[in-house]
Every structure is written in C-alpha cells, then in structure tokens.
Design a protein around this motif. Structure first.
Motif, PDB file in Angstrom:
ATOM      1  N   GLU A  34     -19.895  17.669  87.807  1.00  0.00           N
ATOM      2  CA  GLU A  34     -21.291  16.477  88.523  1.00  0.00           C
ATOM      3  C   GLU A  34     -20.667  15.786  89.633  1.00  0.00           C
ATOM      4  OE1 GLU A  34     -21.355  14.355  84.585  1.00  0.00           O
ATOM      5  OE2 GLU A  34     -21.002  12.806  85.984  1.00  0.00           O
ATOM      6  N   LYS A  35     -19.229  15.585  90.922  1.00  0.00           N
ATOM      7  CA  LYS A  35     -18.967  15.204  91.741  1.00  0.00           C
ATOM      8  C   LYS A  35     -18.953  16.098  93.227  1.00  0.00           C
ATOM      9  CE  LYS A  35     -14.258  14.301  91.176  1.00  0.00           C
ATOM     10  NZ  LYS A  35     -13.063  13.512  90.438  1.00  0.00           N
ATOM     11  N   SER A  36     -19.168  16.894  92.898  1.00  0.00           N
ATOM     12  CA  SER A  36     -19.810  18.043  93.547  1.00  0.00           C
ATOM     13  C   SER A  36     -21.253  17.739  94.069  1.00  0.00           C
ATOM     14  CB  SER A  36     -19.444  19.949  92.885  1.00  0.00           C
ATOM     15  OG  SER A  36     -17.864  20.067  92.776  1.00  0.00           O
ATOM     16  N   GLU A  37     -20.572  18.812  95.803  1.00  0.00           N
ATOM     17  CA  GLU A  37     -21.720  18.583  96.354  1.00  0.00           C
ATOM     18  C   GLU A  37     -21.864  19.839  96.418  1.00  0.00           C
ATOM     19  OE1 GLU A  37     -21.055  16.106 100.651  1.00  0.00           O
ATOM     20  OE2 GLU A  37     -19.066  16.093  99.039  1.00  0.00           O
ATOM     21  N   VAL A  38     -21.700  20.829  96.219  1.00  0.00           N
ATOM     22  CA  VAL A  38     -21.218  22.249  96.925  1.00  0.00           C
ATOM     23  C   VAL A  38     -21.103  22.644  95.505  1.00  0.00           C
ATOM     24  CG1 VAL A  38     -21.330  23.870  98.304  1.00  0.00           C
ATOM     25  CG2 VAL A  38     -21.562  21.626  99.037  1.00  0.00           C
ATOM     26  N   ILE A  39     -21.684  23.754  95.105  1.00  0.00           N
ATOM     27  CA  ILE A  39     -21.393  24.080  93.563  1.00  0.00           C
ATOM     28  C   ILE A  39     -21.476  25.991  94.707  1.00  0.00           C
ATOM     29  CG2 ILE A  39     -22.374  25.120  91.853  1.00  0.00           C
ATOM     30  CD1 ILE A  39     -21.443  22.414  91.301  1.00  0.00           C
ATOM     31  N   LYS A  71     -13.890  32.790 100.244  1.00  0.00           N
ATOM     32  CA  LYS A  71     -14.614  32.500 101.416  1.00  0.00           C
ATOM     33  C   LYS A  71     -15.216  31.067 101.789  1.00  0.00           C
ATOM     34  CE  LYS A  71     -12.708  36.459 103.493  1.00  0.00           C
ATOM     35  NZ  LYS A  71     -12.808  38.173 103.749  1.00  0.00           N
ATOM     36  N   LEU A  72     -16.669  31.035 101.058  1.00  0.00           N
ATOM     37  CA  LEU A  72     -18.397  30.478 101.642  1.00  0.00           C
ATOM     38  C   LEU A  72     -17.540  29.182 100.775  1.00  0.00           C
ATOM     39  CD1 LEU A  72     -20.910  33.061 100.543  1.00  0.00           C
ATOM     40  CD2 LEU A  72     -20.514  31.208 102.329  1.00  0.00           C
ATOM     41  N   ALA A  73     -16.628  29.127  99.409  1.00  0.00           N
ATOM     42  CA  ALA A  73     -16.414  28.056  98.940  1.00  0.00           C
ATOM     43  C   ALA A  73     -14.848  27.098  99.550  1.00  0.00           C
ATOM     44  CB  ALA A  73     -16.104  28.509  97.737  1.00  0.00           C
ATOM     45  N   ILE A  74     -14.554  28.291 100.332  1.00  0.00           N
ATOM     46  CA  ILE A  74     -12.772  27.374 101.427  1.00  0.00           C
ATOM     47  C   ILE A  74     -13.872  26.952 102.714  1.00  0.00           C
ATOM     48  CG2 ILE A  74     -11.076  28.512 103.066  1.00  0.00           C
ATOM     49  CD1 ILE A  74     -10.220  30.199 100.222  1.00  0.00           C
ATOM     50  N   LYS A  76     -17.007  25.873 103.641  1.00  0.00           N
ATOM     51  CA  LYS A  76     -17.951  24.470 102.848  1.00  0.00           C
ATOM     52  C   LYS A  76     -16.670  23.276 102.581  1.00  0.00           C
ATOM     53  CE  LYS A  76     -21.387  25.108 102.975  1.00  0.00           C
ATOM     54  NZ  LYS A  76     -23.392  24.754 103.591  1.00  0.00           N
ATOM     55  N   ALA A  77     -15.382  23.538 102.458  1.00  0.00           N
ATOM     56  CA  ALA A  77     -14.593  22.688 102.170  1.00  0.00           C
ATOM     57  C   ALA A  77     -14.235  22.324 103.275  1.00  0.00           C
ATOM     58  CB  ALA A  77     -13.719  22.757 100.779  1.00  0.00           C
ATOM     59  N   CYS A  78     -13.784  23.849 103.877  1.00  0.00           N
ATOM     60  CA  CYS A  78     -13.352  22.825 105.552  1.00  0.00           C
ATOM     61  C   CYS A  78     -13.815  22.427 106.148  1.00  0.00           C
ATOM     62  CB  CYS A  78     -12.504  23.972 106.037  1.00  0.00           C
ATOM     63  SG  CYS A  78     -11.613  25.077 105.316  1.00  0.00           S
ATOM     64  N   GLU A  79     -15.223  22.328 105.751  1.00  0.00           N
ATOM     65  CA  GLU A  79     -16.139  21.285 106.717  1.00  0.00           C
ATOM     66  C   GLU A  79     -16.335  19.746 106.325  1.00  0.00           C
ATOM     67  OE1 GLU A  79     -20.047  22.427 106.167  1.00  0.00           O
ATOM     68  OE2 GLU A  79     -19.840  24.817 107.007  1.00  0.00           O
ATOM     69  N   GLY A  80     -15.256  19.286 105.492  1.00  0.00           N
ATOM     70  CA  GLY A  80     -15.376  18.550 104.187  1.00  0.00           C
ATOM     71  C   GLY A  80     -16.196  17.992 103.427  1.00  0.00           C
ATOM     72  N   LYS A  81     -16.519  19.024 102.695  1.00  0.00           N
ATOM     73  CA  LYS A  81     -17.496  19.094 101.298  1.00  0.00           C
ATOM     74  C   LYS A  81     -16.807  18.741  99.989  1.00  0.00           C
ATOM     75  CE  LYS A  81     -21.633  19.443 103.422  1.00  0.00           C
ATOM     76  NZ  LYS A  81     -22.441  20.769 104.399  1.00  0.00           N
ATOM     77  N   ILE A  82     -17.496  18.142  98.999  1.00  0.00           N
ATOM     78  CA  ILE A  82     -16.596  18.931  97.839  1.00  0.00           C
ATOM     79  C   ILE A  82     -17.464  19.350  97.101  1.00  0.00           C
ATOM     80  CG2 ILE A  82     -16.272  17.356  95.387  1.00  0.00           C
ATOM     81  CD1 ILE A  82     -16.872  14.929  96.799  1.00  0.00           C
ATOM     82  N   VAL A  83     -16.326  21.118  97.020  1.00  0.00           N
ATOM     83  CA  VAL A  83     -17.146  21.635  96.319  1.00  0.00           C
ATOM     84  C   VAL A  83     -16.282  22.207  95.011  1.00  0.00           C
ATOM     85  CG1 VAL A  83     -17.335  24.676  97.294  1.00  0.00           C
ATOM     86  CG2 VAL A  83     -16.982  22.724  99.106  1.00  0.00           C
ATOM     87  N   SER A  84     -17.983  23.090  94.144  1.00  0.00           N
ATOM     88  CA  SER A  84     -16.824  23.569  93.252  1.00  0.00           C
ATOM     89  C   SER A  84     -16.809  24.709  92.894  1.00  0.00           C
ATOM     90  CB  SER A  84     -17.327  22.605  91.726  1.00  0.00           C
ATOM     91  OG  SER A  84     -16.681  21.789  91.349  1.00  0.00           O
ATOM     92  N   ILE A  85     -16.246  26.336  93.045  1.00  0.00           N
ATOM     93  CA  ILE A  85     -16.773  27.470  92.562  1.00  0.00           C
ATOM     94  C   ILE A  85     -15.885  27.750  90.765  1.00  0.00           C
ATOM     95  CG2 ILE A  85     -13.990  27.345  93.436  1.00  0.00           C
ATOM     96  CD1 ILE A  85     -15.871  30.264  94.260  1.00  0.00           C
ATOM     97  N   ILE A  86     -17.606  27.750  90.148  1.00  0.00           N
ATOM     98  CA  ILE A  86     -17.828  27.991  89.183  1.00  0.00           C
ATOM     99  C   ILE A  86     -17.309  29.490  88.646  1.00  0.00           C
ATOM    100  CG2 ILE A  86     -19.047  26.166  88.701  1.00  0.00           C
ATOM    101  CD1 ILE A  86     -20.925  28.326  88.834  1.00  0.00           C
ATOM    102  N   SER A  87     -16.239  29.264  87.448  1.00  0.00           N
ATOM    103  CA  SER A  87     -15.915  30.941  87.288  1.00  0.00           C
ATOM    104  C   SER A  87     -15.856  30.479  85.708  1.00  0.00           C
ATOM    105  CB  SER A  87     -14.566  30.856  87.200  1.00  0.00           C
ATOM    106  OG  SER A  87     -13.596  32.097  87.072  1.00  0.00           O
ATOM    107  N   SER A  88     -15.766  31.821  84.665  1.00  0.00           N
ATOM    108  CA  SER A  88     -16.273  30.902  83.113  1.00  0.00           C
ATOM    109  C   SER A  88     -15.241  31.149  82.557  1.00  0.00           C
ATOM    110  CB  SER A  88     -17.820  32.565  82.040  1.00  0.00           C
ATOM    111  OG  SER A  88     -17.163  33.484  82.506  1.00  0.00           O
ATOM    112  N   GLY A  89     -15.053  31.211  81.653  1.00  0.00           N
ATOM    113  CA  GLY A  89     -13.887  30.970  80.649  1.00  0.00           C
ATOM    114  C   GLY A  89     -12.766  30.425  81.090  1.00  0.00           C
TER     115      GLY A  89
END
Ligand code: SAH
Length: 266
Positions: A34-39, A71-74, A76-89
């Motif tokens: 919910e609080k992530s800007e990037v998924i 790498k993409l998630a990292i 985005k986070a290095c740009e200051g974004k709140i990022v969720s990288i999603i993984s099942s289970g």
C-alpha cells in the motif's frame, strides 16, 4: 529491519505475498504494498495483485529475469522511491530476497546504508498446500526443488537421497516444466529405495488460486497425476504418514506417547 538509520527515503520492501489470495497475505505485506510508490515483479504476480496496485508505477519483467528485476528495484530505491519487489509465497524461499541481497552486497552495500531494505515474510507453498490436505508437515520435513537450472542435478539427487534415507517428509517444489520432465520420476525412484511405494503423497496445484487442484495418491503413482505442473507442490509422507477420510496426517508422536481418544456426540 536491515537498516536502522531512520532515513525515510529510498526503501526496498522484499515482499512475500503468500500463495496468491489476499487472505493468505500478511497484514505487513499489505501495508508495504500500500505505501509503495513503485512495484517491481514478475508479470503473473503483478496480475495477481493488480487490484491493490492502483496509481503505482509498475515494472513487470519476465520469469527468468530475476537479476534484472532486483537491479531495477535497487535503482528505483536509490532514486529515493519506496519500492516493493514482490515474490510469491515467502520471498526468501526460492524467491527474490537472496537475489536482491546478493546484488546489493556485490555493489558494496552494507546494512545501515541507503537504501533501507526490509524483508517481509510470507506463507510459503509448503505450508499453504499442507493446510489444504491436513497436517502432513507436523514433524521434520525437507524442501527440495527439482529445478536444475541453478543447482546441478547431482546435488539435487544427493539431497533427495539424504531426505529419503532420513525419513523426512519431503516437499517438492518446481516438480516439472515443459522442458524438465524426467527429474520427478528419478526422484520418486530414489525415494522408493527407502520408502514403501504406497507411501501417501499429496499433489496440490495452484493452492489458494483459481484452478486449485488437489490429489492424494501414492508414491508409486506420483507421475500419473493430472495435477502436475509448474505451479504444483508435492508432499511425500514419511514412514508414519497416513490418509484417513481424505485427510493426510503425520502424527506428532508414536501412539503410546499420548491418547487422542474422545467420544463425539452426534
Ligand atoms: N517463494 C515461493 C516458491 C517459489 S518456487 C514460496 O515460498 O512459495 C515456485 C514453486 O513454488 C512452484 O513450482 C510450486 O512448486 C510452488 N508454488 C508456488 N505457489 C504455489 C501455489 N499457489 N500452489 C502450489 N504450489 C506453489
């Protein structure tokens, strides 16, 4: 929390979102999404979570592109974004957590530095599938993936043999794919060197997702199942596991240790 700096900018949540339905997602996983800007996620998982992703930047990648996804998630986070990288289970079980951490550590990152990293645990396929058919994982169990894409087959075979000879309940992830068809049969043959061909086996496809399929069969018939596929988990009982009234159960102890008898009023 791997970073206690209190820095609110640039966060990666590595979110295990459970087997697929919202009711098996932890509250913490939902909050982070919910609080992530990037998924960032594999396209099938993005589809599963689509109803919860309104208004977010979504980065989808293909199945074998895990390192790129990390790498993409990292980035985005290095740009200051709140990022969720999603993984099942659970994200740490054949999931994205080890890959994100490996990429970060390789780049020289240390806990306490930006970006913040938090790993949100989830319900893994083993326990999700077990809950559908009874309580087969009540004691010691081993989890083994049949995928030899990243682990050489000789090592997988060694682990199957060790788990079989140790009388562990064995949970098999990634039992087969279109290109990987012989491994499951080979694993079954090894297990049958140590266990009865009639050992109970549960085969659960798409647990808690559309198209869920459940079969209880025996070790010797494992490869005949109609429920086999890339989204299937197999649970092979140990020498004490039994099936009664459709329930697969590994009892907690030998019967002399406790009494389970009650009289049910009907
Ligand atoms: N991180 C995941 C596992 C990913 S490996 C977890 O913790 O559950 C992918 C394998 O997980 C699949 O081949 C299958 O064996 C199992 N799996 C994942 N989701 C499943 C589901 N909903 N039902 C049955 N098996 C599932």
């Amino acid at each position: 929390m791997l970073n206690n700096s209190g820095n609110s900018k640039g966060v990666i949540f590595i979110v295990g979102f459970g087997p697929g339905d919202i009711k098996n997602m932890t509250l913490w996983a939902r909050e982070c999404i919910e609080k992530s800007e990037v998924i960032v996620g594999y396209e099938t998982y993005v589809e599963l979570l689509r109803p919860y992703l309104n208004g977010k930047e979504i980065i989808e990648t293909g199945m074998t592109e895990e390192v790129d996804r990390a790498k993409l998630a990292i980035e985005k986070a290095c740009e200051g974004k709140i990022v969720s990288i999603i993984s099942s289970g659970d994200a740490g079980v054949y999931g994205m957590a080890p890959i994100v951490l490996e990429v970060l550590l390789e780049s020289g990152w240390k806990p306490g530095e930006a970006p913040d990293v938090q790993i949100i645990p989830g319900v893994t396929a083993a326990t999700a599938c077990a809950s559908i058919i009874g309580a087969p994982l009540s004691l010691d169990f081993a989890v083994i993936s049949m995928s030899d894409l990243l682990v050489p087959w000789e090592i997988i075979e060694k682990r199957v043999r060790a788990a079989a000879s140790g009388d562990f309940v064995i949970v098999i992830y990634n039992p087969l794919s279109k290109k990987r068809t012989w491994q499951l049969q080979k694993a079954r043959d090894i297990i049958m060197e140590y266990r009865s061909p009639d050992t109970p086996v549960a085969i659960v496809k798409s647990a808690y997702r559309d198209g869920q399929k459940v079969e209880i069969t025996s070790l010797k018939n494992i490869t005949d199942s109609q429920a086999l596929g890339m989204l299937t988990t197999i649970i092979v009982g140990n020498s004490t596991t039994f099936v009664k009234n459709g329930i697969m159960l590994t009892p907690r102890g030998y019967s002399s240790k406790y009494s389970v008898k009650i009289n049910l009023k009907t």
